[in-house]
Design a protein around this motif. Sequence first.
Motif, short mmCIF file in Angstrom:
data_model
loop_
_atom_site.label_atom_id
_atom_site.label_comp_id
_atom_site.label_asym_id
_atom_site.label_seq_id
_atom_site.Cartn_x
_atom_site.Cartn_y
_atom_site.Cartn_z
N ILE A 43 7.90 -2.31 -3.71
CA ILE A 43 6.49 -2.52 -3.36
C ILE A 43 6.36 -3.02 -1.93
CG2 ILE A 43 4.48 -3.97 -3.86
CD1 ILE A 43 5.27 -3.86 -6.82
N ALA A 44 7.24 -3.95 -1.53
CA ALA A 44 7.19 -4.48 -0.16
C ALA A 44 7.44 -3.38 0.86
CB ALA A 44 8.21 -5.60 -0.01
N ASP A 45 8.41 -2.47 0.54
CA ASP A 45 8.71 -1.37 1.46
C ASP A 45 7.52 -0.43 1.61
OD1 ASP A 45 11.22 -2.37 1.86
OD2 ASP A 45 12.22 -1.00 0.45
N ARG A 46 6.87 -0.10 0.51
CA ARG A 46 5.74 0.83 0.55
C ARG A 46 4.57 0.23 1.35
NH1 ARG A 46 5.05 5.10 -2.66
NH2 ARG A 46 2.83 4.66 -2.89
N ILE A 47 4.30 -1.04 1.12
CA ILE A 47 3.18 -1.68 1.84
C ILE A 47 3.48 -1.74 3.33
CG2 ILE A 47 1.97 -3.88 2.18
CD1 ILE A 47 2.19 -4.31 -0.86
N GLY A 48 4.70 -2.15 3.67
CA GLY A 48 5.07 -2.25 5.09
C GLY A 48 5.07 -0.91 5.78
N ALA A 49 5.52 0.14 5.08
CA ALA A 49 5.65 1.46 5.70
C ALA A 49 4.31 2.18 5.84
CB ALA A 49 6.62 2.31 4.89
N TYR A 50 3.45 2.04 4.87
CA TYR A 50 2.21 2.82 4.87
C TYR A 50 0.96 2.03 5.30
CZ TYR A 50 5.10 6.19 2.41
OH TYR A 50 6.11 7.07 2.08
N GLY A 51 1.14 0.77 5.62
CA GLY A 51 -0.01 -0.02 6.06
C GLY A 51 -0.35 0.27 7.51
N SER A 52 -1.51 -0.17 7.95
CA SER A 52 -1.93 -0.02 9.34
C SER A 52 -1.15 -1.00 10.22
CB SER A 52 -3.43 -0.31 9.47
OG SER A 52 -4.18 0.53 8.62
N GLU A 53 -1.16 -0.73 11.55
CA GLU A 53 -0.42 -1.61 12.46
C GLU A 53 -0.95 -3.04 12.41
OE1 GLU A 53 -0.14 -0.31 16.45
OE2 GLU A 53 0.80 1.61 15.95
N ARG A 54 -2.26 -3.18 12.25
CA ARG A 54 -2.90 -4.50 12.23
C ARG A 54 -3.70 -4.63 10.93
NH1 ARG A 54 -5.01 -7.88 16.66
NH2 ARG A 54 -6.77 -9.15 15.93
N MET A 55 -3.33 -5.58 10.09
CA MET A 55 -4.02 -5.76 8.81
C MET A 55 -4.33 -7.24 8.59
SD MET A 55 -2.05 -3.17 6.20
CE MET A 55 -3.34 -3.29 4.95
N THR A 56 -5.39 -7.49 7.83
CA THR A 56 -5.73 -8.86 7.47
C THR A 56 -4.95 -9.27 6.22
OG1 THR A 56 -7.57 -8.26 6.02
CG2 THR A 56 -8.06 -8.53 8.37
N GLU A 58 -6.19 -10.45 3.50
CA GLU A 58 -6.90 -9.94 2.33
C GLU A 58 -6.58 -8.46 2.10
OE1 GLU A 58 -8.59 -11.52 0.15
OE2 GLU A 58 -8.72 -13.49 1.08
N GLU A 59 -6.49 -7.68 3.15
CA GLU A 59 -6.18 -6.25 3.02
C GLU A 59 -4.78 -6.05 2.44
OE1 GLU A 59 -8.86 -4.34 6.67
OE2 GLU A 59 -6.82 -5.07 7.05
N ILE A 60 -3.83 -6.85 2.89
CA ILE A 60 -2.46 -6.74 2.37
C ILE A 60 -2.42 -7.13 0.90
CG2 ILE A 60 -0.14 -7.74 2.53
CD1 ILE A 60 -0.58 -7.93 5.57
N GLN A 61 -3.13 -8.19 0.53
CA GLN A 61 -3.14 -8.61 -0.87
C GLN A 61 -3.81 -7.57 -1.77
OE1 GLN A 61 -4.91 -12.53 -0.77
NE2 GLN A 61 -2.95 -13.53 -0.38
N ASP A 62 -4.82 -6.89 -1.23
CA ASP A 62 -5.45 -5.80 -2.00
C ASP A 62 -4.43 -4.70 -2.27
OD1 ASP A 62 -7.86 -7.13 -2.02
OD2 ASP A 62 -8.74 -5.97 -0.37
N ARG A 63 -3.58 -4.40 -1.28
CA ARG A 63 -2.56 -3.35 -1.44
C ARG A 63 -1.51 -3.77 -2.47
NH1 ARG A 63 -1.97 0.56 2.54
NH2 ARG A 63 -0.39 1.35 1.09
N VAL A 64 -1.17 -5.07 -2.47
CA VAL A 64 -0.21 -5.57 -3.46
C VAL A 64 -0.77 -5.38 -4.87
CG1 VAL A 64 0.96 -7.62 -4.37
CG2 VAL A 64 0.85 -7.24 -1.89
N GLU A 65 -2.03 -5.72 -5.06
CA GLU A 65 -2.67 -5.53 -6.37
C GLU A 65 -2.61 -4.07 -6.79
OE1 GLU A 65 -6.61 -6.90 -6.89
OE2 GLU A 65 -6.20 -8.95 -6.23
N LEU A 66 -2.95 -3.18 -5.87
CA LEU A 66 -2.98 -1.74 -6.18
C LEU A 66 -1.58 -1.25 -6.57
CD1 LEU A 66 -4.65 0.85 -6.26
CD2 LEU A 66 -4.07 1.21 -3.85
N GLU A 67 -0.55 -1.66 -5.83
CA GLU A 67 0.82 -1.24 -6.12
C GLU A 67 1.27 -1.77 -7.49
OE1 GLU A 67 2.82 0.79 -4.60
OE2 GLU A 67 1.61 1.15 -2.81
N LEU A 68 0.94 -3.00 -7.81
CA LEU A 68 1.32 -3.56 -9.10
C LEU A 68 0.61 -2.86 -10.25
CD1 LEU A 68 1.43 -7.39 -8.24
CD2 LEU A 68 3.36 -5.97 -8.99
N MET A 69 -0.68 -2.52 -10.05
CA MET A 69 -1.42 -1.83 -11.10
C MET A 69 -0.85 -0.44 -11.37
SD MET A 69 -3.69 -3.76 -12.43
CE MET A 69 -4.72 -2.57 -13.29
N GLN A 70 -0.27 0.18 -10.33
CA GLN A 70 0.30 1.52 -10.48
C GLN A 70 1.76 1.47 -10.94
OE1 GLN A 70 -0.36 3.26 -6.63
NE2 GLN A 70 -2.50 3.80 -7.08
#
Length: 735
Positions: A43-56, A58-70
């Motif tokens: 999950i950490a690899d996917r978020i780091g690789a596919y996230g934007s260069e600059r994120m807040t 809250e945006e990162i935590q939203d991505r963590v939720e989405l990855e865990l739900m999937q």
Amino acid sequence: MIQVVVKRDGRVVGYNEEKIKAAIRKAMLTTELGEDEALIQKIADRIGAYGSERMTVEEIQDRVELELMQSPRKEVAKRYIAYRDQRSIARKAKTRDMFHEIIEAKNNDITRENANMNTDSPAGMMMKFASETTKPFVDDYLLSAEARDAVRHNYIHIHDKDYYPTKSLTCVQHPLDRILSYGFVAGHGESRPAKRIETASIIACISLETAQNEMHGGQAIPAFDFYLAPFVRSSFVEELEKLETLSGEDLSEYKTAVFADYEKKDLSRLSGRERLLQHAVNQTVSRVHQAMEAFIHNMNTIHSRGGNQVVFSSINYGTDTSAEGRCIIRELLNSTYRGVGNGATAIFPIQIWKKKRGVSYLPEDPNYDLYRLACKVTARRFFPNFVNLDASFNQHEKWRADDPERYKYEVATMGCRTRVFENRFGEKTSIGRGNLSFTTINLVRLAIECMPVRDEAERIALFFKKLDEVLEISARQLCDRFDFQKTALAKQFPLLMSKLWNGGETLKPEDTIESVINQGTLGIGFIGLAECLIALVGKHHGESDDAQALGLRIVSHMRSRVNDFCERYQHNFSVLATPAEGLSGKFTTKDRKSFGIIPGITDKIYYTNSNHVPVYYHCSPRHKAEVEAPYHALTGGGHIFYVEIDGDATHNPDAISAIVDLMDKNNIGYCSVNHNRNRCMECGYEDASAELDECPKCHSKAIDRLQRITGYLVGTTDRWNTAKLAELNDRIVHE
């Protein structure tokens, strides 16, 4: 790929995947299956690789939720969401607790930050809710990173930060003649030009009240006597016309007659036209007295800002030598002396006597008798304060004694001490101008940080280096705020930008105010010079010549740098001797947490205001004047000299004039006198007893000491914050 993360406080930091992994791991450990390192890394690899260069965050935590739900571990997603909610609640707990204290009308430093505001009322609560929730928004979205960091580390305080998003200005000196002559529109109603003294008095109140709702600071009238004098004459003419109707006499010759004064006299020994004329004078004086009485009463009862605060008002007067102007001054003073309601001392307006040689100070001056009356009134009612037009820095090259509009070239002040006079972008005057915003520097913290340096010269050199850094930050922050303020539209300030602010009448409703507000000032204030000097050289300026020399060097340096900022940024910067109320304890509280209790520096819960000699230091009024006077020439943004006198001053106006003499001899710009005054909160009875436990009139035990908190009075010390109460208890008599 994520490169940087924007934190909740606005800071930008490098991306660190370990924080994501740690958060997921905590959620997994609360489930039956426990942690799954492979899934955590995936999950950490996917978020780091596919996230934007600059994120807040809250945006990162939203991505963590989405990855865990999937993922196969949906129960972890639920625990992670619950964890986020708990953290969010924890972050809001401070706000929640603060709101509860406001709701429960608790007496604390949050609800008593401004003693002129009643935060117990519904309107006061609403304003405090708005105030406390607006400040974090300003921190997060309107301040630069360096300004936010300087506030967080207790180097500066941004005044009226809760009003920052409104783009409002601080204060203004009302050109009341524009309103009295032409009328104005306020809200859904409009006012016609005044014809009578009663109407002029009411319009003056409305002008102050309306502008108070458009601004975050005080309101002042710079030449109250000059502005209202014409309406004494028009009211006198009206009285003559009434008599013409009743008597059939033609009294037109008196309508333009010049009088030495308007004085009430007994009619019993007069007859004919002389009796009619004196009757008209008597009636006029009575009307003026009632109008002044109504003005004072209204300024203590009319509320602004949603109904939770009386108008923070000031009036300047004393130099109109015409019979009409003298009538205004005399009846204003007489009304003030009598008091309001049950004879209570009026809290507002703050009254300021303009002391001027040749006009209103020496025995041979035309208004000397009124000056003596002013001293008598001050001895009983604390007001008027005294502004020194003879001070070298308060003089204007265009002032002429025979100029009927000389008031335009007389400095006027706001009661708390704010001074606006010099102007790089228009005429040098106080009228139609004010302060835009100001920021205060914590001199004490800068000095404490230098204390570990043993060599005194090196310690002082380091202090000035730090001071320069904070001055630069303060100047840039004020420029940023100006750039934000200037985008406001004229229609946002309907009275201010149509009748009050110089040049505002040229603006259309949809125009920005940029073209006119640069005539205002940006103030850089300071607090705690006394404690700063103790930290640097072991003594404050009241007890050491060497400390005084360093104190003057520090404030002179600030003045020099402010002059540089004026040229660099093309604004009217000024140095302000800050009138700290809520701030006096805020800086100290944080510094205590950082450095502990340091004798003579942080051992009290307040810092000494601006350049004052500490309130607890025993010295004579003369010594205090000699020490504080030189700072007035350096603090063009505002200053004040206080003296505490003992006993019942009511029958000793000479004690007041002696303090004004000190102001004259020492080139002091503005001064006020404090003395003992008790007030019964039930019936309003007042006296100057040293100890009054029970009211002799109604036998109530609800007795309060009437005292000046900064430049203004407060009807009850119940509204004072903890730091100012501590300072009040430490005040000693100067003798």
